[in-house]
Design a protein around this motif. Structure first.
Motif, mmCIF file in Angstrom:
data_model
loop_
_atom_site.group_PDB
_atom_site.id
_atom_site.type_symbol
_atom_site.label_atom_id
_atom_site.label_comp_id
_atom_site.label_asym_id
_atom_site.label_seq_id
_atom_site.Cartn_x
_atom_site.Cartn_y
_atom_site.Cartn_z
ATOM 1 N N THR A 20 0.831 -1.204 0.000
ATOM 2 C CA THR A 20 0.000 0.000 0.000
ATOM 3 C C THR A 20 0.865 1.254 0.000
ATOM 4 O O THR A 20 0.557 2.237 -0.691
ATOM 5 C CB THR A 20 -0.926 0.017 1.237
ATOM 6 N N TYR A 76 -8.535 11.294 12.611
ATOM 7 C CA TYR A 76 -7.528 11.266 11.549
ATOM 8 C C TYR A 76 -7.844 12.241 10.418
ATOM 9 O O TYR A 76 -6.942 12.732 9.732
ATOM 10 C CB TYR A 76 -7.369 9.842 11.006
ATOM 11 N N LEU A 99 -8.732 6.398 14.348
ATOM 12 C CA LEU A 99 -9.767 6.092 13.372
ATOM 13 C C LEU A 99 -11.074 5.842 14.115
ATOM 14 O O LEU A 99 -11.061 5.230 15.185
ATOM 15 C CB LEU A 99 -9.394 4.851 12.558
ATOM 16 N N LEU A 111 -8.762 -2.284 14.132
ATOM 17 C CA LEU A 111 -8.581 -2.749 12.763
ATOM 18 C C LEU A 111 -7.254 -3.489 12.643
ATOM 19 O O LEU A 111 -6.327 -3.263 13.423
ATOM 20 C CB LEU A 111 -8.574 -1.564 11.791
ATOM 21 N N VAL A 166 -4.691 -2.633 7.408
ATOM 22 C CA VAL A 166 -5.878 -1.896 6.972
ATOM 23 C C VAL A 166 -5.846 -0.472 7.522
ATOM 24 O O VAL A 166 -6.094 0.500 6.797
ATOM 25 C CB VAL A 166 -7.164 -2.617 7.419
ATOM 26 N N ALA A 167 -5.531 -0.343 8.807
ATOM 27 C CA ALA A 167 -5.455 0.983 9.418
ATOM 28 C C ALA A 167 -4.393 1.844 8.740
ATOM 29 O O ALA A 167 -4.618 3.035 8.469
ATOM 30 C CB ALA A 167 -5.150 0.852 10.910
ATOM 31 N N ALA A 216 -3.394 1.629 5.697
ATOM 32 C CA ALA A 216 -3.890 2.010 4.382
ATOM 33 C C ALA A 216 -4.833 3.203 4.468
ATOM 34 O O ALA A 216 -4.775 4.119 3.632
ATOM 35 C CB ALA A 216 -4.600 0.822 3.725
ATOM 36 N N VAL A 217 -5.690 3.231 5.478
ATOM 37 C CA VAL A 217 -6.622 4.355 5.649
ATOM 38 C C VAL A 217 -5.850 5.651 5.856
ATOM 39 O O VAL A 217 -6.138 6.676 5.218
ATOM 40 C CB VAL A 217 -7.580 4.094 6.830
ATOM 41 N N PHE A 218 -4.866 5.627 6.742
ATOM 42 C CA PHE A 218 -4.069 6.824 7.006
ATOM 43 C C PHE A 218 -3.306 7.269 5.757
ATOM 44 O O PHE A 218 -3.281 8.472 5.430
ATOM 45 C CB PHE A 218 -3.083 6.563 8.144
ATOM 46 N N TYR A 267 -3.876 6.731 2.582
ATOM 47 C CA TYR A 267 -4.696 7.237 1.481
ATOM 48 C C TYR A 267 -5.422 8.532 1.851
ATOM 49 O O TYR A 267 -5.743 9.338 0.966
ATOM 50 C CB TYR A 267 -5.652 6.163 0.972
ATOM 51 N N GLU A 268 -5.632 8.784 3.134
ATOM 52 C CA GLU A 268 -6.122 10.103 3.534
ATOM 53 C C GLU A 268 -5.039 11.145 3.272
ATOM 54 O O GLU A 268 -5.328 12.246 2.798
ATOM 55 C CB GLU A 268 -6.530 10.099 5.007
ATOM 56 N N ARG A 306 -5.017 11.778 -0.409
ATOM 57 C CA ARG A 306 -6.161 12.602 -0.802
ATOM 58 C C ARG A 306 -5.898 14.079 -0.506
ATOM 59 O O ARG A 306 -6.124 14.942 -1.363
ATOM 60 C CB ARG A 306 -7.421 12.146 -0.067
#
Length: 263
Positions: free
Chosen positions: A133, A200, A234, A243, A247-248, A250-252, A254-255, A258
């Protein structure tokens, strides 16, 4: 030094053989590998290994600061089918970088770095998934500790779909020192923790950032958590309170991607 299984004659003269181009075993071959500065990821020593030659080997390991573990003979037998003499060395498939070189280089390139630090993440599959990721999200480097965490092995490279061969990886003796270095270059340190007070989505990831992800079971080490500028969490709305770390992460990541694309 013996570096491949085709070196049959050389291996016999060294009283040991080599399983593959990523594994060296036998007391003298491993010592030769250390002395020639071969990129060794970790050395496995048999529990209770003794003798003058073993003592010399242990001294070399300490002098070079190479990660090592004492393990049962059964593990060594699985890693090496020949006469391993109580020692097996795993060769690192990549060249590790140093944060003290990488961070200044990124800052001098007028880049706003985003670095990911993994603290005590021991599962190779999680490590590989995170690296995959990170490479996709354009992360500048992954930082891992030299001890007590998953390393860049063949399994990790496979799980990462080869991302670990493309993504800079820094392996550091002291993660606290790395965080102090990040602060010296005005990077914000963000700790991902369920104990955080900041959502986050409220973190400004457009800044030069070092994000710390901790192990699922124990989280981020207290000494590293103290050095964080922001403790971010999160939202968890279900009954499961955490999580998977990959996975966690990846969220951070991709934020952050963004925010940086929309900036």
């Amino acid at each position: 030094m013996i570096v491949s299984s085709s070196a049959t004659t050389a291996t016999k003269s060294a009283s040991a053989t080599v399983k593959s181009d990523t594994t060296i075993y036998g007391l003298r071959p491993v010592m030769e590998a250390i002395e020639s500065d071969t990129r060794i990821d970790c050395i496995y020593l048999q529990n209770g290994l003794g003798g003058p030659l073993a003592g010399t080997l242990k001294g070399l390991i300490r002098d070079k600061g190479i990660p090592f573990r004492f393990v049962p003979v059964e593990k060594l037998n699985r890693l090496a089918k020949g006469n391993h003499q109580g020692v097996v060395a795993l060769i690192a498939p990549i060249v590790y970088q140093k944060a003290m070189d990488l961070i200044p280089r990124l800052m001098e390139a007028d880049k706003k770095p985003f670095l990911l630090m993994l603290d005590r993440v021991t599962d190779v599959r999680n490590f590989g998934a995170i690296a995959r990721t990170a490479e996709c999200a354009g992360i500048d480097a992954v930082i891992i500790p030299m001890h007590g965490a998953a390393q860049v092995t063949d399994d990790a490279v496979k799980t990462s779909s080869g991302a670990l061969l493309r993504l800079p990886v820094c392996r550091e003796e002291n993660l606290k020192t790395t965080l102090h270095l990040a602060h010296q270059y005005d990077m914000q340190v963000v700790a991902a923790t369920e104990k955080g007070a900041t959502d986050y989505l409220m973190v400004d990831f457009a800044k030069p950032t070092l994000l710390i992800m901790g192990a699922e079971e124990t989280g981020i080490s207290p000494e590293l958590l103290k050095l964080a500028d922001v403790r971010a969490k999160l939202p968890i709305l279900g009954q499961v309170q955490s999580l998977n770390v990959s996975v966690a992460a990846a969220v951070f990541m991709y934020e952050a991607l963004r925010q940086r694309h929309s900036a």
